[in-house]
Write an enzyme that holds these catalytic residues in place. Structure first.
Site, PDB file in Angstrom:
ATOM      1  N   GLU A  81       0.815  -1.209   0.000  1.00 10.53           N
ATOM      2  CA  GLU A  81       0.000   0.000   0.000  1.00 10.53           C
ATOM      3  C   GLU A  81       0.855   1.268   0.000  1.00 10.53           C
ATOM      4  O   GLU A  81       1.820   1.378   0.732  1.00 10.53           O
ATOM      5  CB  GLU A  81      -0.932   0.008   1.220  1.00 10.53           C
ATOM      6  N   CYS A 144      -8.518  -1.862   7.836  1.00  8.24           N
ATOM      7  CA  CYS A 144      -7.095  -1.878   7.467  1.00  8.24           C
ATOM      8  C   CYS A 144      -6.574  -0.458   7.220  1.00  8.24           C
ATOM      9  O   CYS A 144      -5.528  -0.065   7.740  1.00  8.24           O
ATOM     10  CB  CYS A 144      -6.864  -2.748   6.234  1.00  8.24           C
ATOM     11  N   HIS A 168      -1.501  -5.585   1.933  1.00  5.36           N
ATOM     12  CA  HIS A 168      -2.706  -6.412   1.810  1.00  5.36           C
ATOM     13  C   HIS A 168      -2.337  -7.709   1.087  1.00  5.36           C
ATOM     14  O   HIS A 168      -1.534  -7.694   0.149  1.00  5.36           O
ATOM     15  CB  HIS A 168      -3.783  -5.674   0.994  1.00  5.36           C
TER      16      HIS A 168
HETATM   17  N1  PCA Z   1      -8.803  -6.850   6.155  1.00  5.21           N
HETATM   18  C1  PCA Z   1      -9.760  -5.794   6.351  1.00  5.21           C
HETATM   19  C2  PCA Z   1      -9.768  -5.537   7.826  1.00  5.21           C
HETATM   20  C3  PCA Z   1      -9.102  -6.706   8.443  1.00  5.21           C
HETATM   21  C4  PCA Z   1      -8.442  -7.403   7.341  1.00  5.21           C
HETATM   22  O1  PCA Z   1      -7.659  -8.371   7.440  1.00  5.21           O
HETATM   23  C5  PCA Z   1      -9.487  -4.567   5.495  1.00  5.21           C
HETATM   24  O2  PCA Z   1      -8.900  -4.717   4.405  1.00  5.21           O
HETATM   25  O3  PCA Z   1      -9.850  -3.456   5.876  1.00  5.21           O
END
Ligand code: PCA
Length: 216
Positions: A81, A144, A168
């Site tokens: 990110e 997140c 992610h």
């Molecule tokens: N993914 C979610 C919140 C917790 C996770 O593992 C997100 O992408 O916001």
């Protein structure tokens, strides 16, 4: 005394029984790399509380580097990110059944913070190792992004040299089997990818200059 790298992963959410982010980072808990040691912490998938756990862990451990990791079902690769934005806008309720809409994470805070990880170098090294990766231009507006923004705000407010960012990851194959048509990555590949992300962060205090954007 060893310097500390904090890795965080989330508990399961949205009817899943497993979250690959926690499964991956827990495997790296206690990993020694040179003068560094990794501490892994699990975060609740709950607005506010997740950030509290992060803030406390950062205060307690005083890490040099923090990499927060989260599941992004439907993503096709390890998404490094670039930017956290100052808004909660939840498409689904969190694990406490709260669904925040268009709320700032920090009242009066800047609109966004950039990752201070060498995101281009991490993508480069992951691809070199045969692992799918790309720069992501949005971490979403759910828990997140909330954690990512709050973490970067903490680093900024403290004026520390702590470097931090967010990655992610896709579903595990067993999750993708229940969501036909979605991509997945094996846990061992994600764990190896996170090792590469850590090593690359240690090796690059300045990012490499390589295209990683999008036209739309
Ligand atoms: N993914 C979610 C919140 C917790 C996770 O593992 C997100 O992408 O916001």
């Amino acid at each position: 005394m060893k310097k500390i790298i904090l890795l965080t992963g989330f508990e399961p959410f949205n009817k899943e029984t497993i979250n690959p982010s926690w499964e991956a980072v827990r495997q790296l808990d206690g990993w020694h790399e040179g003068e560094f040691v990794v501490h892994a912490r699990q975060l609740p998938c709950v607005f506010g509380r997740a950030l509290k756990v992060v803030h406390q862990a950062v205060e307690e451990l005083q890490p040099s580097i923090v990499i927060a990791v989260g599941q992004a079902g439907g993503r096709v690769d390890m998404s490094i990110e670039r930017v956290a934005i100052n808004v909660d806008d939840a498409p689904i309720p969190d694990n406490q059944q709260r669904q925040l809409v268009d709320q700032p994470i920090v009242n009066g805070g800047p609109a966004a913070y950039f990752s201070t990880l060498p995101i281009k170098a991490i993508v480069h090294e992951l691809r070199e190792a045969g692992l799918p990766a790309s720069v992501s231009q949005t971490a979403g507006t759910f828990v997140c992004n909330h954690v990512f923004y709050g973490l970067m705000h903490q680093a900024h407010e403290w004026g520390t040299t702590m470097r931090a960012g967010f990655i992610h990851i896709p579903y595990l194959p067993q999750q993708a089997a229940a969501h036909p048509g979605t991509a997945s990555m094996k846990l061992e590949d994600v764990v190896e990818g996170l090792r590469i992300a850590v090593r690359t962060t240690l090796a690059h205090t300045v990012d490499v200059r390589e295209a990683g954007g999008l036209t739309h």
